[in-house]
Write a protein that holds these residues in place. Structure first.
Motif, PDB file in Angstrom:
ATOM      1  N   ILE A 164      81.893  28.676  28.529  1.00 48.78           N
ATOM      2  CA  ILE A 164      82.075  27.010  27.994  1.00 48.78           C
ATOM      3  C   ILE A 164      82.136  27.682  26.624  1.00 48.78           C
ATOM      4  CG2 ILE A 164      80.788  25.397  26.978  1.00 48.78           C
ATOM      5  CD1 ILE A 164      78.853  25.047  29.819  1.00 48.78           C
ATOM      6  N   LYS A 165      83.450  26.813  26.202  1.00 47.70           N
ATOM      7  CA  LYS A 165      84.672  27.655  25.038  1.00 47.70           C
ATOM      8  C   LYS A 165      84.085  26.866  23.959  1.00 47.70           C
ATOM      9  CE  LYS A 165      89.161  26.810  25.964  1.00 47.70           C
ATOM     10  NZ  LYS A 165      90.290  26.273  25.792  1.00 47.70           N
ATOM     11  N   GLY A 166      83.333  25.458  24.132  1.00 46.19           N
ATOM     12  CA  GLY A 166      83.049  24.905  22.755  1.00 46.19           C
ATOM     13  C   GLY A 166      82.528  23.149  23.091  1.00 46.19           C
ATOM     14  N   VAL A 167      82.716  22.350  22.514  1.00 45.47           N
ATOM     15  CA  VAL A 167      82.819  20.852  22.475  1.00 45.47           C
ATOM     16  C   VAL A 167      83.470  20.810  22.240  1.00 45.47           C
ATOM     17  CG1 VAL A 167      80.450  21.071  22.027  1.00 45.47           C
ATOM     18  CG2 VAL A 167      81.651  20.658  20.119  1.00 45.47           C
ATOM     19  N   PHE A 168      83.846  18.796  22.673  1.00 48.35           N
ATOM     20  CA  PHE A 168      84.538  18.122  22.483  1.00 48.35           C
ATOM     21  C   PHE A 168      84.365  17.061  22.235  1.00 48.35           C
ATOM     22  CE2 PHE A 168      87.675  14.587  24.178  1.00 48.35           C
ATOM     23  CZ  PHE A 168      88.705  15.122  23.550  1.00 48.35           C
ATOM     24  N   GLY A 169      84.109  15.985  21.354  1.00 49.45           N
ATOM     25  CA  GLY A 169      83.724  14.539  20.885  1.00 49.45           C
ATOM     26  C   GLY A 169      82.160  14.418  20.334  1.00 49.45           C
ATOM     27  N   ILE A 170      81.594  13.553  20.333  1.00 49.25           N
ATOM     28  CA  ILE A 170      79.988  13.560  20.321  1.00 49.25           C
ATOM     29  C   ILE A 170      79.292  13.363  21.447  1.00 49.25           C
ATOM     30  CG2 ILE A 170      80.787  12.684  17.759  1.00 49.25           C
ATOM     31  CD1 ILE A 170      79.914  10.310  18.371  1.00 49.25           C
ATOM     32  N   LYS A 171      79.845  12.759  22.004  1.00 51.67           N
ATOM     33  CA  LYS A 171      78.821  12.634  23.452  1.00 51.67           C
ATOM     34  C   LYS A 171      78.476  13.715  24.459  1.00 51.67           C
ATOM     35  CE  LYS A 171      80.514   8.006  23.477  1.00 51.67           C
ATOM     36  NZ  LYS A 171      80.936   6.463  23.341  1.00 51.67           N
ATOM     37  N   LEU A 220      75.731  25.269  24.135  1.00 46.37           N
ATOM     38  CA  LEU A 220      75.210  25.649  25.344  1.00 46.37           C
ATOM     39  C   LEU A 220      77.295  26.755  25.397  1.00 46.37           C
ATOM     40  CD1 LEU A 220      75.263  23.207  27.594  1.00 46.37           C
ATOM     41  CD2 LEU A 220      73.569  25.032  27.520  1.00 46.37           C
ATOM     42  N   ARG A 221      77.901  26.710  24.470  1.00 44.12           N
ATOM     43  CA  ARG A 221      78.743  27.115  23.616  1.00 44.12           C
ATOM     44  C   ARG A 221      78.254  29.320  23.725  1.00 44.12           C
ATOM     45  NH1 ARG A 221      80.522  28.099  18.724  1.00 44.12           N
ATOM     46  NH2 ARG A 221      82.113  29.662  19.549  1.00 44.12           N
ATOM     47  N   GLY A 222      79.958  30.125  24.850  1.00 45.37           N
ATOM     48  CA  GLY A 222      79.586  31.364  25.459  1.00 45.37           C
ATOM     49  C   GLY A 222      79.312  31.315  27.037  1.00 45.37           C
TER      50      GLY A 222
END
Length: 169
Positions: A13-20, A80-82
């Motif tokens: 998991i490399k990052g997040v996208f959006g707010i949901k 959850l990144r990483g």
């Protein structure tokens, strides 16, 4: 699944996208969306393990994005990144004839046509043209292209790869 199950790292998991709660995934698979074939993932980081279920997934501009059940906001997703994404080896879709999963080749013994033990497959490298076996053994490290010119036989039951490869190569 049991604790003796063989787990294979398939990305992270490399990052997040959006707010949901959507996540950006770095997939270590041949096809970006292959991880979507597995509805349950095991996430592992720093000795912490958790099992998650995919709620939705898509490829956007060549990047895999997923929504996991119960991860509904950016902060929870960011935590959850990483994490490494692992899939149970027994859940892999069977490979086509003459094709192999890297996870199955790693650890195999490599012998040449003269029955000389060249070592153990430690890793594989992707070169663009073809995959390359990275072998470590008594004769040092050897890099052998995984192509039919050099690979004579892959015996998965005995975990032996026979190659056309001299000691002086």
């Amino acid at each position: 699944m049991t604790d003796t199950q063989k787990w294979v790292a398939m990305g992270y998991i490399k990052g997040v996208f959006g707010i949901k709660g959507w996540l950006k995934i770095a997939a270590g698979t041949e096809y970006t969306d292959s991880l979507l074939d597995y509805p349950e993932w095991r996430l592992q980081k720093d000795g912490k393990i958790r099992t998650v279920t995919i709620e939705a997934g898509k490829v956007v501009s060549g990047e895999l994005q997923v929504k996991l059940e119960g991860i509904d906001d950016r902060d929870t997703a960011f935590a959850l990144r990483g994490y490494t994404i692992e899939i149970a080896r027994e859940d892999f879709i069977p490979a086509d004839e003459g094709e192999y999963y890297w996870a199955d080749l790693v650890g195999m013994t490599v012998k040449n046509q003269d029955d000389v033990d060249l070592g153990i497959v430690n890793n594989l490298m992707e070169t663009g043209a073809h995959d390359v076996l990275v072998i470590n053994g008594e004769y040092g490290q050897k890099l052998i292209p995984f192509v039919s010119q050099y690979i004579l036989n892959v015996d998965t039951s005995n975990k032996i790869i026979t190659v056309e490869w001299g000691l002086d190569y």
